[in-house]
Each structure stands twice: as structure tokens, then as C-alpha cells.
Scaffold this active site. Structure first.
Site, short mmCIF file in Angstrom:
data_model
loop_
_atom_site.label_atom_id
_atom_site.label_comp_id
_atom_site.label_asym_id
_atom_site.label_seq_id
_atom_site.Cartn_x
_atom_site.Cartn_y
_atom_site.Cartn_z
N HIS A 1 34.71 42.64 41.79
CA HIS A 1 35.22 41.33 41.40
C HIS A 1 34.06 40.36 41.15
O HIS A 1 34.08 39.58 40.20
CB HIS A 1 36.15 40.77 42.48
CG HIS A 1 37.58 41.15 42.30
ND1 HIS A 1 38.07 42.38 42.65
CD2 HIS A 1 38.63 40.45 41.80
CE1 HIS A 1 39.36 42.43 42.37
NE2 HIS A 1 39.72 41.27 41.86
N LYS B 1 47.19 45.74 50.15
CA LYS B 1 47.95 45.68 51.40
C LYS B 1 47.70 44.33 52.05
O LYS B 1 46.64 43.74 51.89
CB LYS B 1 47.60 46.84 52.33
CG LYS B 1 46.21 46.80 52.91
CD LYS B 1 45.97 47.97 53.87
CE LYS B 1 44.57 47.87 54.45
NZ LYS B 1 44.26 48.97 55.33
#
Length: 176
Positions: free
Chosen positions: A38, A103
Site C-alpha cells: 500500500h 479480517k
């Protein structure tokens, strides 16, 4: 709760029908991206340089697969904690990101960006990466190979089991 079979190319048109708690078997192209990837993607965005894949309509999986054993498409490939990507996700959603897989809960800013952009956040079962890898038919490193397991990979899912955790209407399993 409903059950859907969805291809990633249809994720933006399918998102309005999905509700938090629904089960989705996802097939199609998915890109891995974790913290280090990222950061590098955002460096490219800020410099106006080409990205490793088109963000618009894409599905990101917050995962760092283990090395691929001989004869398999991929090693263990379970989700990582999504909140670590919360600083990046709103901007990517505003750029057209179709869905995210990971998650755990997401920040209020991410939840608002999901709703604002008609996207969806799926959760995969943590601790079951070896089992989940059976639903991944191919894996190709497409960017930042120097990051090892955190490199950006293009995966082909086939009926990968997911739960809609945050839908584009504001439904959120973590708030129920």
C-alpha cells in the site's frame, strides 16, 4: 442471510444486493496488497505514475501468501488484519476500488467510504489459509517482488468463501 456466487468483474453491480451477514463465493481476479505494498502504491499515486493494476472495480485481498509449494498454485493464503490498511482504504475506495477482503473491523472513515462508493468489505476466515488456498487457481507476482510475501500478486479465485462484513448500505457485522 443469503448466498451468492459472484465474479469479481461484477462486484460493483452486485454490491447493492449484498447485506452484512450474506455468504459470497467469489471467483475471478483478486489482487493482494498489505501494508508495505500500500505504501508503494501510494507513492505511485502521489507521483502520478502507473499503478500495478487498475483500482477501479478491483478487489483487494489483504493477504501475504506463503511461498508456493511444488505442484500447487499458491501457499497458505489467509487474511491479515484489515485495520492496518484503514489509512489507505478511503482514498482507494474514492478511486473506485470495488471490494476489500480481510479480517476484523474497519474504522468509521472506511465504513463511510464503503457506503459513499457503493463498495463492500468481505471477511475471510482467519487461521484457515491452507484451506482457503484450495480456492485459488493461480498466483502471479505483478509488482514489488522485493517485498517477498507482501509483493502485489494477481490471484484467480474460484468459489472463494467470504462473508459480507460491511455492505454499501451501512450494514456492519461488527456493530451488531
Amino acid at each position: 442471510m443469503a448466498l451468492y456466487h459472484i465474479n469479481t468483474k461484477d462486484i460493483k453491480t452486485a454490491a447493492p444486493t449484498l447485506k452484512a451477514g450474506d455468504t459470497v463465493y467469489l471467483s475471478g481476479t483478486v489482487y493482494t496488497s498489505r501494508d508495505a505494498a500500500h505504501k508503494k502504491i501510494f507513492e505511485l499515486i502521489d507521483k502520478g505514475e502507473p499503478l500495478p493494476y487498475g483500482i477501479k472495480g478491483a478487489v483487494q485481498y489483504f493477504a501475504g501468501p506463503t511461498p508456493t509449494p511444488a505442484g500447487l498454485a499458491i501457499g497458505s493464503c489467509g487474511p491479515t488484519t484489515s485495520s492496518r490498511m484503514d489509512v489507505f482504504s478511503p482514498r482507494l475506495l474514492d478511486m473506485g476500488l470495488g471490494a476489500m477482503i480481510g479480517k476484523g473491523p474497519r474504522s468509521d472513515e472506511v465504513c463511510k467510504a464503503i457506503v459513499r462508493n457503493g463498495s463492500v468489505y468481505f471477511c475471510a476466515v482467519g487461521g484457515a489459509g491452507a484451506l482457503a488456498s484450495k480456492c485459488i487457481k493461480s498466483c502471479e507476482v505483478i509488482a514489488f517482488p522485493e517485498l517477498g510475501c507482501e509483493s502485489v500478486k494477481k490471484l484467480e479465485f474460484c468459489e472463494f468463501p467470504l462473508t459480507v462484513a460491511i455492505d454499501c448500505h451501512g450494514g456492519n457485522l461488527f456493530n451488531q
